[in-house]
Every structure is written in structure tokens, then in C-alpha cells.
Design a protein around this motif. Structure first.
Motif, PDB file in Angstrom:
ATOM      1  N   SER B  21       0.752  -1.492   0.048  1.00  0.00           N
ATOM      2  CA  SER B  21      -0.198   0.006  -0.347  1.00  0.00           C
ATOM      3  C   SER B  21       0.935   1.140   0.109  1.00  0.00           C
ATOM      4  N   PHE B  22       0.483   2.240  -0.797  1.00  0.00           N
ATOM      5  CA  PHE B  22       0.769   3.568  -1.123  1.00  0.00           C
ATOM      6  C   PHE B  22      -0.013   4.616   0.276  1.00  0.00           C
ATOM      7  N   GLY B  23       0.705   4.680   1.372  1.00  0.00           N
ATOM      8  CA  GLY B  23      -0.586   5.275   2.323  1.00  0.00           C
ATOM      9  C   GLY B  23      -1.981   5.095   2.832  1.00  0.00           C
ATOM     10  N   LYS B  24      -2.791   5.634   2.797  1.00  0.00           N
ATOM     11  CA  LYS B  24      -3.723   5.084   2.824  1.00  0.00           C
ATOM     12  C   LYS B  24      -4.170   3.786   2.019  1.00  0.00           C
ATOM     13  N   LYS B  25      -3.734   3.591   1.153  1.00  0.00           N
ATOM     14  CA  LYS B  25      -4.161   3.361  -0.469  1.00  0.00           C
ATOM     15  C   LYS B  25      -3.699   1.700  -0.366  1.00  0.00           C
ATOM     16  N   GLN B  26      -4.228   0.994  -0.530  1.00  0.00           N
ATOM     17  CA  GLN B  26      -3.981  -0.483  -0.516  1.00  0.00           C
ATOM     18  C   GLN B  26      -3.874  -0.633  -2.533  1.00  0.00           C
ATOM     19  N   VAL B  27      -3.521  -0.984  -2.155  1.00  0.00           N
ATOM     20  CA  VAL B  27      -2.791  -1.305  -4.277  1.00  0.00           C
ATOM     21  C   VAL B  27      -2.737  -2.737  -4.596  1.00  0.00           C
ATOM     22  N   LEU B  28      -2.459  -3.502  -3.938  1.00  0.00           N
ATOM     23  CA  LEU B  28      -1.863  -5.087  -3.796  1.00  0.00           C
ATOM     24  C   LEU B  28      -2.338  -5.402  -2.696  1.00  0.00           C
ATOM     25  N   GLY B  45      -5.683  -5.487 -16.595  1.00  0.00           N
ATOM     26  CA  GLY B  45      -6.717  -5.249 -15.731  1.00  0.00           C
ATOM     27  C   GLY B  45      -6.592  -3.566 -16.086  1.00  0.00           C
ATOM     28  N   GLY B  46      -7.479  -3.121 -15.466  1.00  0.00           N
ATOM     29  CA  GLY B  46      -8.128  -1.391 -15.503  1.00  0.00           C
ATOM     30  C   GLY B  46      -5.908  -0.671 -14.987  1.00  0.00           C
ATOM     31  N   SER B  47      -6.453   0.510 -15.614  1.00  0.00           N
ATOM     32  CA  SER B  47      -5.770   2.109 -15.014  1.00  0.00           C
ATOM     33  C   SER B  47      -5.544   1.620 -13.336  1.00  0.00           C
ATOM     34  N   GLY B  48      -4.318   1.514 -12.744  1.00  0.00           N
ATOM     35  CA  GLY B  48      -4.095   2.443 -11.622  1.00  0.00           C
ATOM     36  C   GLY B  48      -4.493   0.957 -10.318  1.00  0.00           C
ATOM     37  N   THR B  49      -4.621  -0.658 -11.233  1.00  0.00           N
ATOM     38  CA  THR B  49      -5.094  -1.774 -10.080  1.00  0.00           C
ATOM     39  C   THR B  49      -3.790  -2.020 -10.049  1.00  0.00           C
ATOM     40  N   GLY B  50      -2.791  -1.405 -10.718  1.00  0.00           N
ATOM     41  CA  GLY B  50      -1.209  -2.069  -9.373  1.00  0.00           C
ATOM     42  C   GLY B  50      -0.986  -3.017 -10.548  1.00  0.00           C
ATOM     43  N   LYS B  51      -0.735  -2.706 -11.297  1.00  0.00           N
ATOM     44  CA  LYS B  51      -0.072  -3.553 -12.911  1.00  0.00           C
ATOM     45  C   LYS B  51       1.051  -2.768 -12.591  1.00  0.00           C
ATOM     46  N   SER B  52       1.799  -2.170 -12.955  1.00  0.00           N
ATOM     47  CA  SER B  52       3.528  -1.444 -12.488  1.00  0.00           C
ATOM     48  C   SER B  52       3.635  -2.299 -11.512  1.00  0.00           C
ATOM     49  N   VAL B  53       2.852  -1.924 -10.520  1.00  0.00           N
ATOM     50  CA  VAL B  53       3.761  -1.910  -8.798  1.00  0.00           C
ATOM     51  C   VAL B  53       3.654  -3.243  -8.695  1.00  0.00           C
ATOM     52  N   PHE B  95      10.243  -0.801 -19.834  1.00  0.00           N
ATOM     53  CA  PHE B  95       9.154   0.044 -19.460  1.00  0.00           C
ATOM     54  C   PHE B  95       8.258   0.673 -20.767  1.00  0.00           C
ATOM     55  N   GLN B  96       7.202   1.160 -19.645  1.00  0.00           N
ATOM     56  CA  GLN B  96       5.680   1.531 -19.950  1.00  0.00           C
ATOM     57  C   GLN B  96       6.043   3.090 -20.918  1.00  0.00           C
ATOM     58  N   GLY B  97       7.438   3.502 -20.467  1.00  0.00           N
ATOM     59  CA  GLY B  97       7.387   4.944 -21.330  1.00  0.00           C
ATOM     60  C   GLY B  97      10.030   4.378 -22.566  1.00  0.00           C
ATOM     61  N   ASP B 174       6.110  -3.796 -19.663  1.00  0.00           N
ATOM     62  CA  ASP B 174       5.473  -2.568 -19.099  1.00  0.00           C
ATOM     63  C   ASP B 174       4.542  -2.316 -20.858  1.00  0.00           C
ATOM     64  N   GLU B 175       3.209  -2.561 -21.001  1.00  0.00           N
ATOM     65  CA  GLU B 175       2.298  -1.794 -22.003  1.00  0.00           C
ATOM     66  C   GLU B 175       3.181  -1.671 -22.922  1.00  0.00           C
ATOM     67  N   PRO B 176       3.628  -2.489 -23.999  1.00  0.00           N
ATOM     68  CA  PRO B 176       4.684  -2.591 -24.678  1.00  0.00           C
ATOM     69  C   PRO B 176       3.955  -1.394 -25.954  1.00  0.00           C
ATOM     70  N   THR B 207      -0.508  -5.176 -19.857  1.00  0.00           N
ATOM     71  CA  THR B 207      -1.663  -4.727 -20.660  1.00  0.00           C
ATOM     72  C   THR B 207      -2.402  -4.394 -20.558  1.00  0.00           C
ATOM     73  N   HIS B 208      -3.183  -3.372 -20.907  1.00  0.00           N
ATOM     74  CA  HIS B 208      -4.727  -3.382 -20.922  1.00  0.00           C
ATOM     75  C   HIS B 208      -5.337  -3.249 -22.594  1.00  0.00           C
ATOM     76  N   ASP B 209      -4.387  -3.207 -23.198  1.00  0.00           N
ATOM     77  CA  ASP B 209      -4.904  -4.041 -24.664  1.00  0.00           C
ATOM     78  C   ASP B 209      -5.160  -4.868 -25.220  1.00  0.00           C
TER      79      ASP B 209
HETATM   80  N1  LIG Z   1       5.846   5.123  -6.160  1.00  0.00           N
HETATM   81  C1  LIG Z   1       4.210   5.317  -6.142  1.00  0.00           C
HETATM   82  N2  LIG Z   1       3.812   5.893  -4.614  1.00  0.00           N
HETATM   83  C2  LIG Z   1       2.782   6.420  -4.766  1.00  0.00           C
HETATM   84  N3  LIG Z   1       1.869   5.720  -5.067  1.00  0.00           N
HETATM   85  C3  LIG Z   1       1.656   4.944  -6.098  1.00  0.00           C
HETATM   86  C4  LIG Z   1       3.329   4.810  -6.599  1.00  0.00           C
HETATM   87  N4  LIG Z   1       3.370   3.507  -7.857  1.00  0.00           N
HETATM   88  C5  LIG Z   1       1.850   3.277  -8.006  1.00  0.00           C
HETATM   89  N5  LIG Z   1       1.303   4.490  -6.934  1.00  0.00           N
HETATM   90  C6  LIG Z   1      -0.372   3.547  -6.847  1.00  0.00           C
HETATM   91  O1  LIG Z   1      -0.933   2.839  -7.187  1.00  0.00           O
HETATM   92  C7  LIG Z   1      -2.007   2.506  -7.832  1.00  0.00           C
HETATM   93  C8  LIG Z   1      -1.345   1.594  -8.943  1.00  0.00           C
HETATM   94  O2  LIG Z   1      -0.780   2.445  -9.810  1.00  0.00           O
HETATM   95  P1  LIG Z   1       0.677   1.522 -11.023  1.00  0.00           P
HETATM   96  O3  LIG Z   1       1.198   1.870 -11.701  1.00  0.00           O
HETATM   97  O4  LIG Z   1       0.744  -0.090 -10.544  1.00  0.00           O
HETATM   98  O5  LIG Z   1      -1.191   1.425 -12.572  1.00  0.00           O
HETATM   99  P2  LIG Z   1      -0.854   0.287 -13.716  1.00  0.00           P
HETATM  100  O6  LIG Z   1      -1.810  -0.589 -13.189  1.00  0.00           O
HETATM  101  O7  LIG Z   1       0.010   0.402 -14.064  1.00  0.00           O
HETATM  102  O8  LIG Z   1      -1.951   1.099 -14.474  1.00  0.00           O
HETATM  103  P3  LIG Z   1      -1.831   1.782 -15.729  1.00  0.00           P
HETATM  104  O9  LIG Z   1      -2.563   0.865 -16.483  1.00  0.00           O
HETATM  105  O10 LIG Z   1      -2.246   2.960 -15.750  1.00  0.00           O
HETATM  106  O11 LIG Z   1      -0.644   1.883 -15.970  1.00  0.00           O
HETATM  107  C9  LIG Z   1      -2.046   3.801  -8.140  1.00  0.00           C
HETATM  108  O12 LIG Z   1      -2.984   4.234  -7.921  1.00  0.00           O
HETATM  109  C10 LIG Z   1      -0.977   4.668  -7.973  1.00  0.00           C
HETATM  110  O13 LIG Z   1      -0.924   6.332  -6.992  1.00  0.00           O
END
Ligand SMILES: Nc1ncnc2c1ncn2[C@@H]1O[C@H](COP(=O)(O)OP(=O)(O)OP(=O)(O)O)[C@@H](O)[C@H]1O
Ligand SMILES: [Mg+2]
Lengths: 257, 263
Positions: B21-28, B45-53, B95-97, B174-176, B207-209
């Protein structure tokens, strides 16, 4: 109650930042001594910091030396103490103004550039990419910058000392009709090695601090272009404050009772 | 369906109970996933679901709060720096970018891992880099350009070349194809499939493609609310029987997945 809590928070926040920066610095320094080394990168940073800062540091030094001579003349001539001018110029430049002004100018030039470069590398994931290519970012990015800052600032300040004294000489000899030989002899007789050495020690510390602030704020910047801008500002402001406060501490250590 | 058979062979990547989690935000929130040797797994998975994390935790760029990650049966969570570096040597990542080093030329980017990590001589590394660039369809004169002089699609190709140049055992994508036109996207997908096959590598892509997922995946897993909610061969994705997956692959706005649209 709330007031005390606020004080506690501020104090804790301060110490946690100091702790984080110190850990960052220690990690960076430890990588200066552990192979593999990157001499090309160190050299590139040395050129960036040392060579390309020469014009701005030189200009700062010459005008400072000139204005010192002019100001002390207007003051000292009232009680016929003009002969102290070479003394004032050389001591002010070597002990204080050389290192501090060079440090501040380089902080603006180099600290900002480092923070912007590393910050951009952070937000575009280039720093993460280094790790995936089995390269430690501290070794590749931080250590060369710390080393270059630490080693180049003393050289810059030595040059600034010479140019600053030259500025005072030019004004005194060509404007205030001093005897050239006497001026130079007085300068040479007054200045002692602790004056110069303390200045160079300051310069090394300032150079390290400038690189450290540039690297630290750049390395931990986040949030895109705005975050990089913020990192750049923070790097310059914190470096300037650190330079001024460490300047006092080092002066006290060298010349305090 | 979410269990993928208890295989006796050691998994290339094995993740158990991953929590971040990041702060209060539980990602995985206790994510489990396995990738077998030479398998190509795509996580959707959708945007912001934690794939990159997820990927960054596996590589070691982020420290998970809880859970274990094993690479080739070795637990890497909590490993010391130098041990971790040995494991990182098995990885390549796109990397994504693209994340190309903009202070270096294209060929120096591709040769980076060879020179820095493998200690190869510059001349030899350059030859290898040019050959790798050719593999992804870029000519040798591109090698002398700066990354900023390339189009997005070319940057992705260079990123791919850099990821495969050291012939890693495990490659992360990551999202090639995000941000590329459909034709370039499918060109990149084909390159990825080809390179992974030729290297005999294990691939974990996100990916989400969906078109891209179908082209490069052996197996697909869907991440939702910090967990893998469906996992199966790519051929079964249209008959998953999971309403979340169905909504996602058909791109419907109505369904169990509610997008947070703050207005
Ligand atoms: N270094 C970080 N510090 C704080 N929050 C983060 C950090 N990295 C990711 N997050 C949060 O974790 C959540 C998941 O991020 P992540 O980048 O894994 O999404 P994603 O699934 O890869 O989305 P996308 O498809 O848009 O790339 C997001 O809500 C983001 O705000
Ligand atoms: Mg992502």
C-alpha cells in the motif's frame, strides 16, 4: 497540548530529514570507494562543475575584489589606514568571500542542473532502468557527482582567490594610485596558510553539499514536470542555506577561541 | 479455474500473498501468481490496479509490505543488496515509457547492460548492439542517433533491444503497445513473441490492450482490487465465465467493475 504536538512534529520531521539525507550521503560516499568505478562519468562531471563554472566564478571574484578595495578605501582613508587595504582584500577573499560566493554561484548552476537531470531521469523511469540493467544508480549517478563536487570546488576557489586579489590590485593600483610592488608585497606578507587552507576546506565541504542536495532532491523527485521544478528549487535553496550555516561552523572551528 | 495445476517443475516466478500500500491506499492485497519456465504470461487489468507495482515489486524496485517472491525457487524478498543484484542480472525490462537514457546514443543504450553488467569491451558490445537493433528492425545508422530524435514506436523498439541484448532469462514488458498505432503495436507484439521464443525466455507482460494480450500471451491473468481474480490459457479467455473478465475484454462500461469517475 496541540501546540506541543506541533513542536514535536516539527522536531521529528527535522530529524527524519537529517537522517534520510545522511543515509543518502553515506551510501553515495561508500560507492565512491567500491568498484566498479566510472572514471569517464567522474571526468564528465568534473568538467561540468570545474571548467564550465570558471567564467561565472571568475566574474564574481573579480568584481568582489574590486568592490572590496573601493569600499575599504572610502572607509580607511578617513583615518589614513589605506595601507590595510591589501590585507582586508586578501583576507576577506580567501577566508570568506571566495568560498561562499563561489559556492553560492555553483549551487545555482550545478545544484539546479543536477536536480533537474536526476529528477527527469526519475520521472521517466531511467533510474529504474539502471537497476534492471544491473547498474547501481548510486554508483553510476550519485558517487561521480559527489566526488566531482568535492574535488572541483577547491580548485575553483583557488582560482577565485587569485582573481579576487587581482581585482583588488587593479582598483588599488590603477584607480587609487597605490604602488604596485608594495601592494603585492603587503598582500603576500599578510596572508597565511590557515587563511587559504580554511577557504579550501570550506570549498570542499560546499562542493560536496551542492552535489548532495542536487542529487538528493533529484533522486527523490516525483510527480512529473512540476515535481522536477520543485526538486530544482529545493536543491538550490537547501544548498545555499547549508553553505551559509556550514560556513559559520567551519569558521568557528578554524578561528574561534 | 484460478488454480493453474500444481506443477512439480520449479516456477520461474512465484508470488505469494503480495501486499503493498501507499499511505492509506491499498494497491496489492495478497496477490498470488506463478509463471512457469518459457511461459508468456500477460496480466490484464484496469488503470491504477497495480500492474506496474506488481512488476516493480518482482524486480525489486519497490519493497512489498508483505508476501514472498521467489525467482527460480529462491526467495528474493528481504535479500541483501549484492545477492539481489545477482538475481536482477537475470532480468530484462521494457518500460512503459521506454525509459531510454537520453545522455547516451541509441547503440550505447542497447549496449549498456553488456558493458556495465557483463563487462564487455566497447567495440564488441557495439557490434552486439547493432545486431540486436537489426533484430528489432532498426538499421545501424539509427544506432548513432540520440533517443530524443526517435519516434515513440522506434523508442519502444530500442527499449526492446536494450531489454533483450543481455539475453535475460526473464523479461518484463510494461504496456509495450500503449500509445502506438495499431500496426506498430502489432509489429512490436510480433517482435516480442519472436525475441522471447528465440531466447527461450520467460515473459511477464502487462497491458490493457486486449488485441496485444491475445497475440503475445500463453496464459492470461486478470488483476482486480489487488488480487488475481482469473487466470487461464489465452484460448479460454472468451469463455472465462468471470463477469469481471468479460466486462474487461469487451470494454463495457456496465458491469461489476465500477470506474471511479470523480467529477
Ligand atoms: N511510487 C508510488 N507512490 C505512491 N503511489 C503509487 C506509487 N506507484 C504507484 N502508486 C499508486 O498505486 C496505484 C497503482 O499504480 P500502477 O502504476 O501499478 O497502476 P497500473 O495498473 O500500472 O496502471 P496503468 O495501466 O495506468 O499503468 C495507483 O493508484 C498509483 O497512484
Ligand atoms: Mg502501469
Amino acid at each position: 497540548m496541540n501546540f506541543l504536538r506541533l513542536i514535536g512534529q516539527v522536531v521529528l520531521g527535522f530529524f527524519s530529514i537529517v537522517g534520510r539525507v545522511s543515509l543518502f550521503a553515506l551510501t553515495g560516499v561508500s560507492h565512491i570507494f567500491r568498484p566498479p568505478f566510472f572514471p569517464r562519468l567522474v571526468l564528465r562531471q568534473m568538467i561540468e562543475i570545474g571548467y564550465y563554472s570558471l567564467p561565472v566564478v571568475g566574474l564574481t571574484a573579480i568584481f568582489t575584489g574590486m568592490v572590496l578595495a573601493l569600499q575599504s578605501y572610502t572607509g580607511f582613508s578617513r583615518f589614513s589606514a589605506e595601507s590595510a587595504i591589501p590585507n582586508v582584500v586578501v583576507l576577506s577573499i580567501t577566508r570568506e568571500l571566495g568560498p561562499v560566493l563561489a559556492g553560492l554561484m555553483v549551487a545555482g548552476r550545478i545544484g539546479a542542473a543536477m536536480a533537474a537531470e536526476l529528477g527527469t531521469m526519475r520521472v521517466t523511469e531511467q533510474i529504474d532502468a539502471l537497476t534492471t540493467l544491473s547498474t547501481n544508480p548510486f554508483k553510476y549517478l550519485i558517487a561521480p557527482r559527489l566526488l566531482a563536487g568535492l574535488s572541483m570546488l577547491p580548485i575553483l576557489v583557488l582560482v577565485a582567490d587569485l582573481i579576487g586579489v587581482l581585482g583588488g590590485y587593479l582598483v588599488s593600483v590603477h584607480l587609487l594610485d597605490f604602488n604596485a610592488t608594495t601592494y603585492l608585497r603587503n598582500t603576500w606578507n599578510f596572508v597565511e596558510s590557515p587563511d587559504i587552507i580554511s577557504g579550501l576546506v570550506k570549498a570542499a565541504v560546499f562542493g560536496f553539499l551542492i552535489s548532495l542536495m542536487g542529487c538528493y532532491h533529484g533522486y527523490y523527485s516525483k510527480g512529473g514536470a512540476q515535481g522536477v521544478g520543485q526538486a530544482t528549487t529545493n536543491a538550490v535553496v537547501s544548498a545555499a542555506i547549508l553553505i551559509l550555516s556550514f560556513n559559520y561552523v567551519i569558521t568557528a572551528l578554524f578561528f574561534g577561541q | 479455474m484460478s488454480e493453474n495445476g500444481a506443477n512439480s517443475a520449479p516456477k520461474k516466478i512465484s508470488v505469494r500473498g503480495l501486499t503493498k500500500s501507499f499511505g492509506k491506499k491499498q494497491v496489492l492485497q495478497g496477490l498470488d501468481i506463478d509463471v512457469g519456465a518459457q511461459e508468456s504470461l500477460v496480466v490484464i487489468g484496469g488503470s491504477g490496479t497495480g500492474k506496474s507495482v506488481l512488476i516493480k515489486s518482482i524486480i525489486g524496485l519497490l519493497n512489498p509490505d508483505a508476501g514472498t517472491i521467489k525467482i527460480d525457487g529462491e526467495t528474493v524478498t528481504g535479500m541483501s543488496g549484492s545477492e539481489r543484484e545477482r538475481i536482477t542480472g537475470k532480468f530484462g525490462m521494457l518500460f512503459q515509457g521506454a525509459a531510454l537514457f537520453d545522455s547516451l546514443t541509441v547503440w550505447e543504450n542497447v549496449a549498456f547492460g553488456l558493458i556495465q553488467a557483463r563487462g564487455m569491451a566497447r567495440g564488441l558490445a557495439k557490434e552486439k548492439a547493432i545486431a540486436t537493433l537489426a533484430q528489432v528492425g532498426l538499421s545501424s545508422d539509427v544506432g548513432e542517433l540520440a533517443p530524443s530524435e526517435l519516434s515513440g514506436g522506434m523508442q519502444k523498439r530500442v527499449g526492446l533491444a536494450r531489454a533483450i541484448a543481455t539475453e535475460p532469462e526473464i523479461i518484463f514488458f510494461d504496456e509495450p503497445t500503449t500509445g502506438l498505432d495499431p500496426i506498430m503495436g502489432s509489429v512490436i507484439d510480433d517482435l516480442i513473441s519472436k525475441c522471447v521464443r528465440e531466447l527461450g525466455a520467460t515473459a511477464l507482460s502487462i497491458t490493457h490492450d486486449m488485441a496485444s494480450a491475445r497475440r503475445i500471451a500463453d496464459r492470461v491473468a486478470m488483476i482486480y482490487e489487488g488480487r488475481i481474480i482469473w487466470d487461464g490459457p489465452v484460448s479460454e479467455i472468451d469463455n472465462s465465465g468471470n463477469p469481471h473478465v468479460e466486462q474487461f475484454i469487451n470494454g463495457r462500461s456496465e458491469g461489476p467493475i465500477q470506474m471511479q469517475v470523480t467529477g
